[in-house]
Design an enzyme around this catalytic site. Structure first.
Site, PDB file in Angstrom:
ATOM      1  N   THR A 288       0.870  -1.184   0.000  1.00  0.00           N
ATOM      2  CA  THR A 288       0.000   0.000   0.000  1.00  0.00           C
ATOM      3  C   THR A 288       0.902   1.228   0.000  1.00  0.00           C
ATOM      4  OG1 THR A 288      -1.850  -1.052   1.127  1.00  0.00           O
ATOM      5  CG2 THR A 288      -1.579   1.310   1.511  1.00  0.00           C
TER       6      THR A 288
ATOM      7  N   ARG B  26     -15.196  -6.117   0.692  1.00  0.00           N
ATOM      8  CA  ARG B  26     -14.435  -5.628   1.850  1.00  0.00           C
ATOM      9  C   ARG B  26     -13.682  -4.323   1.500  1.00  0.00           C
ATOM     10  NH1 ARG B  26      -8.861  -4.250   3.090  1.00  0.00           N
ATOM     11  NH2 ARG B  26      -8.568  -4.564   5.309  1.00  0.00           N
TER      12      ARG B  26
ATOM     13  N   GLY C  55     -10.974  -1.548   3.295  1.00  0.00           N
ATOM     14  CA  GLY C  55     -10.105  -1.342   4.454  1.00  0.00           C
ATOM     15  C   GLY C  55     -10.088   0.106   4.910  1.00  0.00           C
ATOM     16  N   ASP C  56      -9.014   0.461   5.581  1.00  0.00           N
ATOM     17  CA  ASP C  56      -8.914   1.801   6.175  1.00  0.00           C
ATOM     18  C   ASP C  56      -8.448   2.866   5.188  1.00  0.00           C
ATOM     19  OD1 ASP C  56      -6.452   0.278   6.136  1.00  0.00           O
ATOM     20  OD2 ASP C  56      -5.529   2.002   7.115  1.00  0.00           O
TER      21      ASP C  56
ATOM     22  N   THR D  58      -0.641   2.289   6.991  1.00  0.00           N
ATOM     23  CA  THR D  58      -0.611   1.025   6.244  1.00  0.00           C
ATOM     24  C   THR D  58      -0.589  -0.115   7.242  1.00  0.00           C
ATOM     25  OG1 THR D  58       0.692  -0.420   4.822  1.00  0.00           O
ATOM     26  CG2 THR D  58       1.919   1.258   6.034  1.00  0.00           C
ATOM     27  N   GLY D  59      -1.343  -1.155   6.944  1.00  0.00           N
ATOM     28  CA  GLY D  59      -1.376  -2.293   7.855  1.00  0.00           C
ATOM     29  C   GLY D  59      -2.722  -2.969   7.820  1.00  0.00           C
TER      30      GLY D  59
ATOM     31  N   GLY E  26      -6.117  -3.185   8.009  1.00  0.00           N
ATOM     32  CA  GLY E  26      -7.073  -2.091   7.946  1.00  0.00           C
ATOM     33  C   GLY E  26      -8.175  -2.112   8.982  1.00  0.00           C
TER      34      GLY E  26
HETATM   35  N1  ASP Z   1      -4.436  -0.955   5.063  1.00  0.00           N
HETATM   36  C1  ASP Z   1      -4.707  -1.648   3.841  1.00  0.00           C
HETATM   37  C2  ASP Z   1      -6.031  -2.347   3.955  1.00  0.00           C
HETATM   38  O1  ASP Z   1      -6.319  -2.896   5.002  1.00  0.00           O
HETATM   39  C3  ASP Z   1      -3.658  -2.658   3.494  1.00  0.00           C
HETATM   40  C4  ASP Z   1      -2.230  -2.257   3.740  1.00  0.00           C
HETATM   41  O2  ASP Z   1      -1.948  -1.161   4.157  1.00  0.00           O
HETATM   42  O3  ASP Z   1      -1.330  -3.071   3.488  1.00  0.00           O
HETATM   43  O4  ASP Z   1      -6.752  -2.398   2.989  1.00  0.00           O
END
Ligand code: ASP
Length: 372
Positions: A238, A266, A268-269, A289-290, A292
């Site tokens: 991301t 789905r 995410g954040d 990032t992470g 979500g």
């Molecule tokens: N945060 C992103 C999500 O959950 C994915 C990521 O940052 O790797 O969609």
């Protein structure tokens, strides 16, 4: 490594530059800001930009020098694009958008061209952008044909009365706005396709175990502190950017393909204002990032800015408290890049790696991938 940090006294132009601050692993400053040695000077960066290319499990020993070089070169190129805009007096919004467009066009990252696949073998892209001067924001989700989702997010912010658009409606708006659309096949990359196959196989094994009455593999792995395939292991990539321009305006943006093997629409954040992206000139600009779901539950990006604004924490303290505190307690993997109105940059992450870098009017570009 040394790092430069500026702090501006409330309402005044006088700045304190804290030079030579010791950094812990992951570029996280040690200890409370108040305890750091400060050398008072009346100068600081006029502008700054930081970018990330995702948090993940990659370790130095598992990455080839060639791949490391490609990631570093791509992040450096994004920083250079931002530098050119900011150094010539351009806006933080322009710098964020241009840097992220470049990363969206690279197959290396999980955004735009290199987006991961959904369970059904599609690519569904999410993005958001925010202007710290006005709190205007734009977000898009579940796009299947938009080449550069970050530019559509900006158009939502500037050319519509709305903040968020999703799916077919968002793509109709893109068409109306003359935003570049591409066939869905544009987003195919062999590497991401293979990731989906691995994730689906792992899911199949977990289902078989569940059927046999055993504890599902992913839950067992999670309890043992090991991430299942399809979650963290496949999530690196991301991209996000935060910038401060010469006019003192902050901006933040994030763009992603989400998580490999995601289903049921789905989201995410990354396209959620306050979770994956936030900017407020009074406090900070953040891109996350992470995992979500954890970022959404904890309103991570907004929480960091709120801590700065209401608790008067430094950027480093606020970002640390959320990423290394709240998220770690809950098992939420990831990291953020955060930038203050006075040029302070914090880049904490609680995963083995996070692609990250920055350049300011005074130093850089600096790009790092691993914890140490
Ligand atoms: N945060 C992103 C999500 O959950 C994915 C990521 O940052 O790797 O969609």
């Amino acid at each position: 490594m040394t790092y430069r940090m500026r702090a501006r006294t409330t309402g005044a132009l006088r700045r304190l530059v804290i030079v030579g601050m010791a950094l812990g692993p992951a570029g996280v400053a040690f200890g409370p800001a108040a305890a750091r040695p400060a050398a008072a000077q009346a100068v600081g960066p006029e502008w700054a930009i930081a970018v990330h290319g995702g948090a993940g499990t990659a370790r130095r020993e598992s990455m080839t020098p060639e791949l490391e070089h490609r990631y570093t070169a791509a992040l450096t190129a994004a920083l250079e694009v931002g530098r050119e805009i900011l150094a010539s007096g351009g806006s933080s919004l322009d710098a964020v958008e241009a840097a992220l467009r470049l990363l969206e066009d690279s197959p290396l990252f999980n955004a735009g061209k290199g987006a991961v696949f959904t369970h059904d073998g599609r690519n569904e892209l999410d993005a958001s952008i925010m202007d710290g001067a006005s709190l205007a924001a734009g977000a898009v989700a579940e796009l299947r044909h938009v080449k550069n989702p970050i530019s559509l997010a900006r158009r939502v912010m500037e050319a519509s009365p709305h903040v968020m658009m999703a799916g077919v409606g968002a793509e109709e708006f893109a068409l109306e706005q003359g935003i570049e659309l591409v066939p869905a096949t544009y987003f195919f990359t062999e590497r991401r396709w293979q990731s989906l196959q691995r994730a689906r196989e792992a899911e199949g094994r977990a289902e078989a175990e569940r059927g046999a009455g055993a504890e599902p593999r992913d839950r067992a792995q999670r309890r043992a502190g090991v991430e299942p395939v399809g979650a963290l292991g496949e999530r690196l990539g991301t991209v996000g950017a935060v910038a401060l321009d010469r006019h003192g305006n902050l901006a933040a943006g994030t763009t992603t393909g989400g998580m490999t093997n995601k289903r049921f629409g789905r989201i995410g954040d990354s396209p959620i204002i306050g979770a994956g992206t936030y900017a407020d000139n009074r406090a900070c600009a953040v891109s996350g990032t992470g995992h979500g779901e954890f970022f959404i539950r904890n309103a991570v990006a907004h929480d960091i800015c709120a801590r700065v604004l209401y608790l008067e924490e430094s950027i480093n303290e606020a970002a640390d408290a959320v990423v290394m505190g709240v998220l770690v307690e809950q098992g939420g993997d990831g990291g953020v890049i955060a930038l203050g109105p006075d040029g302070v940059i914090a880049m904490p992450f609680n995963t083995p790696s996070m692609l990250r870098g920055y350049v300011t009017s005074e130093e850089g570009p600096v790009v790092e991938i691993f914890r140490e």
